[in-house]
Motif scaffolding. Sequence first.
Motif, short mmCIF file in Angstrom:
data_model
loop_
_atom_site.label_atom_id
_atom_site.label_comp_id
_atom_site.label_asym_id
_atom_site.label_seq_id
_atom_site.Cartn_x
_atom_site.Cartn_y
_atom_site.Cartn_z
N THR A 241 5.89 5.95 -15.68
CA THR A 241 5.45 4.78 -16.08
C THR A 241 5.18 3.56 -14.99
O THR A 241 4.28 2.69 -15.18
CB THR A 241 6.12 4.04 -17.25
N GLN A 242 6.17 3.85 -14.09
CA GLN A 242 6.28 2.55 -13.19
C GLN A 242 5.51 2.73 -11.83
O GLN A 242 5.69 1.69 -11.11
CB GLN A 242 7.76 2.52 -12.81
N CYS A 243 4.67 3.73 -11.62
CA CYS A 243 3.98 3.80 -10.72
C CYS A 243 2.98 2.51 -10.38
O CYS A 243 2.25 2.27 -11.32
CB CYS A 243 3.05 5.28 -10.40
N GLY A 244 2.98 1.93 -9.32
CA GLY A 244 2.27 0.89 -9.12
C GLY A 244 0.59 0.82 -8.75
O GLY A 244 0.06 0.33 -8.04
N ALA A 245 -0.08 1.96 -9.51
CA ALA A 245 -1.47 2.10 -9.28
C ALA A 245 -1.93 2.50 -10.63
O ALA A 245 -1.87 3.68 -11.23
CB ALA A 245 -1.62 3.29 -8.26
N LYS A 246 -2.71 1.54 -11.12
CA LYS A 246 -3.33 1.88 -12.68
C LYS A 246 -4.60 1.14 -12.52
O LYS A 246 -5.14 0.11 -11.89
CB LYS A 246 -2.24 1.04 -13.66
N ILE A 247 -5.57 1.82 -13.21
CA ILE A 247 -7.17 1.30 -13.64
C ILE A 247 -7.14 1.20 -15.04
O ILE A 247 -7.22 2.04 -16.00
CB ILE A 247 -8.14 2.50 -13.09
N LEU B 260 -0.40 11.68 -7.79
CA LEU B 260 -0.91 11.16 -6.69
C LEU B 260 -0.85 12.33 -5.47
O LEU B 260 0.10 13.00 -5.44
CB LEU B 260 -0.16 9.88 -6.09
N GLU B 261 -1.70 12.19 -4.51
CA GLU B 261 -1.73 13.03 -3.15
C GLU B 261 -0.81 12.60 -2.23
O GLU B 261 0.03 13.08 -1.59
CB GLU B 261 -3.22 13.43 -2.70
N VAL B 262 -0.82 11.12 -2.08
CA VAL B 262 -0.08 10.40 -1.26
C VAL B 262 0.79 9.34 -1.81
O VAL B 262 0.13 8.21 -2.70
CB VAL B 262 -0.72 9.89 0.06
N TRP B 263 2.03 9.08 -1.36
CA TRP B 263 2.64 7.94 -1.74
C TRP B 263 3.82 7.73 -0.84
O TRP B 263 4.52 8.68 -0.57
CB TRP B 263 3.20 7.95 -3.22
N THR B 264 4.30 6.67 -0.45
CA THR B 264 5.13 6.45 0.44
C THR B 264 6.10 5.14 -0.20
O THR B 264 5.87 4.00 -0.43
CB THR B 264 4.69 5.77 2.01
N ASP B 265 7.51 5.49 0.09
CA ASP B 265 8.57 4.50 -0.49
C ASP B 265 8.72 3.53 0.75
O ASP B 265 9.22 4.18 1.78
CB ASP B 265 9.83 5.33 -0.67
N ILE B 266 8.17 2.47 0.58
CA ILE B 266 8.18 1.47 1.77
C ILE B 266 9.06 0.46 1.58
O ILE B 266 9.16 -0.33 0.47
CB ILE B 266 6.64 0.99 2.01
N LEU C 34 0.84 -1.30 -0.06
CA LEU C 34 0.09 -0.07 -0.09
C LEU C 34 1.03 1.33 -0.10
O LEU C 34 0.57 2.19 0.79
CB LEU C 34 -0.97 -0.06 1.07
N ALA C 35 1.95 1.28 -0.70
CA ALA C 35 2.85 2.63 -0.97
C ALA C 35 1.71 3.50 -1.56
O ALA C 35 1.94 4.65 -1.24
CB ALA C 35 3.80 2.27 -2.22
N THR C 36 0.94 3.22 -2.28
CA THR C 36 -0.27 4.00 -2.85
C THR C 36 -1.45 3.48 -1.91
O THR C 36 -1.86 2.39 -2.28
CB THR C 36 -0.61 3.68 -4.44
#
Length: 242
Positions: A159-165, A211-217, A98-100
Motif C-alpha cells: 500500500t505504501q509505495c509512493g507511485a500511484k495513478i 515495479l521494475e526499478v525502485w531505490t531506497d534513497i 525519484l525513488a520510483t
Amino acid sequence: MKNKNILIAVPCFNEEKRLPLQDFVDYICNNEQVFCFINDGSTDRTIDVLTQLKTKFPDKVIVVDSKINLGKSNALQYGYQSVKNHDFTHFAYLDADLATPIEEIIRMSDYLDNQVEFVFGSRVNRIGSNIKRKLYRHLIGRFFATINSLLLRIPVYDTQCGAKIISKELSEEVFVRKFDTNWVFDVEIFFRILQFKKGSDINIYAKEIPLEVWTDIGVSSIKPKHYFGIFTDLFKIYRIYR
C-alpha cells in the motif's frame, strides 16, 4: 485507452539541495508530460528552485506553494484542489527523490483503460527487477503491509509505495477533503476508494503493478518513536471508514 493525459504531482519539503533537478529537466525536455510541484511550506529555497523550473518550462510545470507545512498527505490534497480545473484525465504522484523513476509511472499508465481507474506500484524484489531496499525496511514494510491488507480486506501487497495513478473522477473522491493521517495516508486512499466503489470488484477497477526499478534513497523519516502513532492512525482510519 485513448488520450490519457496524466498530471504527475511531486510534493516537496526542503528539497533545495536534494531534488534530482537534472533528472526532471532531462525528462521534461524530451517529453510532453506535465508536472505539478507542490512546495509544502519549505524553510529553505525549494520554492526558488521550483520557480526557476517553471520559468524554464512554463507549459509543462505547475508550481503550487503552501506557506505552511501540511505533511505529504495534505500537500497532495492541497495540490489536487489547486489544479483540479486543469486539463488532465489522471492524477499521479511520485516522491521528490525519484525513488520510483518517472519512466515507471509512464509504464504503469499502460495498464489504464476504460475500466481500470487506479494503478499503483508494488516493490516486489524478483528476478529481472532492480529493487534496492534495506533489509530492515523491507521486513518492517512487510509487517505493516500484512496489517494493511487485513484492515482493508483486500489482497494488496504494497500500500505504501509512493507511485500511484488515479483517474480524475476517482481523484475527486480521494482528494475531496483533508486526510486524517499523514504516515499512513496511502491506506486512507485505499479506504476512500473502497468506500466510493462499494459493491464493485476491485480486481476490475484497480491493478497493482510490480515495479521494475525502485531505490531506497536517503534515511527514513519514520523513527521507532513513530511506530505507536502509526498503529494509532491505522486503527483511527479503520474506525472512520469501517
